[in-house]
Design a protein around this motif. Structure first.
Motif, short mmCIF file in Angstrom:
data_model
loop_
_atom_site.label_atom_id
_atom_site.label_comp_id
_atom_site.label_asym_id
_atom_site.label_seq_id
_atom_site.Cartn_x
_atom_site.Cartn_y
_atom_site.Cartn_z
N SER A 8 0.82 -1.22 0.00
CA SER A 8 0.00 0.00 0.00
C SER A 8 0.85 1.27 0.00
CB SER A 8 -0.92 0.02 1.23
OG SER A 8 -0.16 0.11 2.42
N ARG A 12 -0.06 5.32 -0.87
CA ARG A 12 -0.02 6.36 0.16
C ARG A 12 1.05 7.41 -0.10
NH1 ARG A 12 -2.40 5.99 4.70
NH2 ARG A 12 -0.68 7.02 5.79
N TYR A 18 -2.48 8.32 -5.56
CA TYR A 18 -3.37 8.60 -4.43
C TYR A 18 -4.43 9.62 -4.82
CZ TYR A 18 -5.03 9.87 0.20
OH TYR A 18 -5.84 10.11 1.28
N SER A 22 -8.30 9.07 -4.55
CA SER A 22 -8.67 9.62 -3.24
C SER A 22 -10.17 9.87 -3.10
CB SER A 22 -7.91 10.93 -2.97
OG SER A 22 -8.18 11.89 -3.98
N ALA A 75 -2.02 10.92 4.62
CA ALA A 75 -1.17 10.20 3.66
C ALA A 75 0.00 11.08 3.26
CB ALA A 75 -1.98 9.81 2.42
N LYS A 127 3.95 3.88 9.18
CA LYS A 127 3.19 4.99 8.59
C LYS A 127 3.72 6.34 9.08
CE LYS A 127 -1.19 2.63 7.72
NZ LYS A 127 -2.65 2.58 8.05
#
Length: 248
Positions: A8, A12, A18, A22, A75, A127
């Protein structure tokens, strides 16, 4: 878990991919679409870093079309996009342990205490590190980065900096800082209540309390015991990001 997250990562971190996808997602508290490309102002950051507070305080302060404010993407792609296109944008930054432990509790509640939850905690760390990498690669002078502690302790000063930077029009009927903060906090409370998991609501509320602080300490202990090397890398990147942020 790290291998799974890499699948992923392209989504991101890549603003083009994205941004194209989105609009599929909706914000849980108002149902609006998260289109990255259709915004004149962006407010974003890693979860639990005063994104919601700053967004609503901004809305209470400035006469700016709310449907043209992009927020809660969470993100790195939003950072790269704003930097590449020199967008008017504000991003939030919070010290790593506070950010990650708060996000773990908010997202997983008491589930973090289970042994199979280590992968979820590692995911939150990964993240956060990706977000720091994006912040540390900002090339645009039109982008501001504010520290969490400054946002929550002196929001009016933050608004002054934003107004001066972007020459935004304020609402004609401004209320005092205390009243505005109270309005924003009430909105956040409603959002948390409406979108939270009832059984874990005590861990999801944004206001500090003894129980929540104890759980945050436990999360920190789990992180130090299992992901110390990863956190050392994160802490180094955070110090770089902090030096590049706007301090008041």
């Amino acid at each position: 878990m790290k291998g799974q997250y890499n699948h992923s990562r392209m989504l991101r971190n890549n603003w083009l991919i994205y941004g194209a996808l989105s609009g599929i997602n909706k914000r849980p508290f108002d149902g609006s679409r998260k289109f990255l490309f259709s915004n004149d102002f962006i407010i974003d950051g890693y979860p639990r870093t005063a994104n919601t507070f700053l967004t609503h305080y901004f809305m209470e302060t400035f006469d700016f079309p709310q449907n043209r404010i992009g927020h809660h993407f969470h993100a790195p792609a939003a950072v790269y996009y704003a930097s590449f296109f020199n967008k008017k944008a504000v991003f939030t930054l919070r010290e790593p342990y506070g950010s990650i432990s708060s996000y773990v509790l908010h997202r997983y509640g008491h589930e973090y205490e289970k042994i199979d939850a280590l992968g979820n905690i590692q995911l939150c760390i990964l993240k956060y590190e990706d977000y720091l990498d994006a912040i540390n690669n900002i090339k645009s002078s039109n982008v501001l980065v504010f520290n969490f502690s400054d946002i929550v302790s002196n929001p009016e000063r933050i608004m002054e900096v934003i107004q001066k930077k972007y020459n935004l029009k304020t609402h004609s009927s401004k209320v005092g800082e205390e009243d505005k903060t109270a309005v924003v906090q009430e909105k956040i409370k409603k959002i948390e209540t409406n979108t939270g998991n009832d059984k874990d609501v005590s861990l999801r509320v944004p206001n500090p309390n003894e129980q929540r602080n104890e759980h945050k300490k436990k999360v920190k202990e789990i992180i130090d015991e299992n992901f110390k090397d990863s956190m050392n890398s994160v802490l180094g990147k955070y110090e770089i990001a902090l030096r590049g942020s706007f301090r008041i």
